[in-house]
Design a protein around this motif. Structure first.
Motif, PDB file in Angstrom:
ATOM      1  N   LYS A   1       0.856  -1.187   0.000  1.00 24.14           N
ATOM      2  CA  LYS A   1       0.000   0.000   0.000  1.00 24.14           C
ATOM      3  C   LYS A   1       0.897   1.244   0.000  1.00 24.14           C
ATOM      4  CE  LYS A   1      -3.766  -2.329   2.403  1.00 24.14           C
ATOM      5  NZ  LYS A   1      -4.677  -2.328   3.583  1.00 24.14           N
ATOM      6  N   PRO A   2       1.329   1.667  -1.168  1.00 24.93           N
ATOM      7  CA  PRO A   2       2.262   2.807  -1.225  1.00 24.93           C
ATOM      8  C   PRO A   2       1.679   4.102  -0.669  1.00 24.93           C
ATOM      9  CG  PRO A   2       2.200   1.609  -3.320  1.00 24.93           C
ATOM     10  CD  PRO A   2       1.085   1.095  -2.496  1.00 24.93           C
ATOM     11  N   ILE A   3       0.342   4.236  -0.637  1.00 21.83           N
ATOM     12  CA  ILE A   3      -0.258   5.470  -0.141  1.00 21.83           C
ATOM     13  C   ILE A   3       0.134   5.720   1.311  1.00 21.83           C
ATOM     14  CG2 ILE A   3      -2.365   4.255   0.507  1.00 21.83           C
ATOM     15  CD1 ILE A   3      -2.072   7.889  -0.766  1.00 21.83           C
ATOM     16  N   ILE A   4       0.281   4.657   2.101  1.00 22.69           N
ATOM     17  CA  ILE A   4       0.688   4.818   3.497  1.00 22.69           C
ATOM     18  C   ILE A   4       2.116   5.340   3.571  1.00 22.69           C
ATOM     19  CG2 ILE A   4       1.083   3.574   5.663  1.00 22.69           C
ATOM     20  CD1 ILE A   4      -1.180   1.735   4.924  1.00 22.69           C
ATOM     21  N   LYS A   5       2.963   4.849   2.691  1.00 25.57           N
ATOM     22  CA  LYS A   5       4.346   5.336   2.658  1.00 25.57           C
ATOM     23  C   LYS A   5       4.390   6.815   2.316  1.00 25.57           C
ATOM     24  CE  LYS A   5       6.765   3.924  -0.787  1.00 25.57           C
ATOM     25  NZ  LYS A   5       7.564   3.039  -1.673  1.00 25.57           N
TER      26      LYS A   5
ATOM     27  N   ILE B   1       5.777   9.898   4.678  1.00 17.50           N
ATOM     28  CA  ILE B   1       6.800  10.824   4.190  1.00 17.50           C
ATOM     29  C   ILE B   1       6.300  12.264   4.254  1.00 17.50           C
ATOM     30  CG2 ILE B   1       8.131  11.509   2.158  1.00 17.50           C
ATOM     31  CD1 ILE B   1       8.241   8.564   1.371  1.00 17.50           C
ATOM     32  N   GLY B   2       5.028  12.467   3.862  1.00 18.94           N
ATOM     33  CA  GLY B   2       4.468  13.809   3.944  1.00 18.94           C
ATOM     34  C   GLY B   2       4.379  14.320   5.376  1.00 18.94           C
ATOM     35  N   ALA B   3       4.008  13.436   6.325  1.00 20.53           N
ATOM     36  CA  ALA B   3       3.928  13.847   7.726  1.00 20.53           C
ATOM     37  C   ALA B   3       5.304  14.223   8.264  1.00 20.53           C
ATOM     38  CB  ALA B   3       3.306  12.726   8.562  1.00 20.53           C
TER      39      ALA B   3
END
Length: 259
Positions: free
Chosen positions: A160-164, A168-170
């Motif tokens: 699930k790349p969206i979690i990565k 990274i954004g956080a």
């Protein structure tokens, strides 16, 4: 647009020294991680000292999400050992158990056949086309230890790349907030330290003149009580008289007690 503009202005106001400090810190972290990884490769003799179990083919011994620690020595590979190996044409290594070992009499090389503990058949269907055995150069290392479930972080980020991207954004948002806060502190310090000395002196002179004016007013109102006083005592007495007048209003003229 206002929030974006404020953010852009805040980024522009960040000092070059802070940016260089953050860049050096990040470079030190990356360099330290690479040094540790290379040191582990030298100590263990394996090109990948740590791997994550991605399937359930080795259950119940190893489950999906477990982390394996590998070590590769010059000792001959024996049946029953758990090894991690690469297969030509596959990018992801496989962790399975050695079930057969065949040593060639002419060259002394060892051929290995593997199988997953939870699989029905051996791994010849997983090998490259026409390949029946694994050679030593295919094997990355033997499993010498493991940590259960720790590798789920890697699995989740891969599947699930969206979690990565959220993580990274956080982290980037947190780092940006730290930089903005540091920039504000620097600007406040610069504003405080840039106050001219003449302005500070003028403020002190204004305060002194105000005290002298209060002293003169107090003398004018009751000259018989201020005879023989100097300027310092006068200013102190004027301050006391001002406080007393603020706390207790003066008596009216018709009720003033007689001495």
């Amino acid at each position: 647009m206002g929030w974006i503009g404020d953010t852009v202005d805040s980024i522009k106001s960040i000092q070059i020294r802070q940016l260089l400090t953050q860049a050096v810190s990040l470079g030190m972290i990356v360099t330290s991680a690479l040094i540790i990884w290379k040191a582990l490769m030298c100590i263990t003799g394996s090109e990948s000292p740590v791997v994550v179990v991605l399937s359930g083919s080795m259950e119940p011994g190893f489950k999906r999400g477990d982390i394996l620690f590998l070590h590769m020595s010059k000792d001959p590979i024996r049946a029953g050992e758990i090894v991690v190996f690469n297969v030509d044409g596959r990018e992801i290594p496989i962790v399975h158990r050695v079930i057969k070992v065949h040593e060639r009499e002419d060259t002394g090389e060892v051929d290995v056949l593997t199988k997953g503990d939870n699989n029905y058949g051996d791994d010849r269907l997983l090998y490259a086309q026409g390949q029946l055995w694994l050679q030593r150069h295919h094997i990355m290392g033997r499993a010498v230890g493991f940590l259960p479930y720790v590798g789920w972080v890697t699995i989740i980020m891969t599947e699930k790349p969206i979690i990565k991207y959220i993580l990274i954004g956080a982290l980037g948002w947190y780092k940006l907030g730290r930089l903005k806060s540091g920039s504000r502190n620097v600007q406040k310090f610069q504003r405080r330290s840039s106050t001219p000395l003449a302005l500070q002196r003028s403020k002190g002179a204004t305060s002194s003149q105000k005290q002298k004016s209060q002293c003169r007013n107090a003398k004018a109102s009751a000259p018989q009580h201020w005879e023989g006083t100097n300027s310092s005592s006068c200013s102190a007495a004027a301050l006391i008289a001002q406080r007393c007048s603020a706390e207790k209003p003066p008596f009216p003229a018709e009720t003033m007690p007689q001495r």
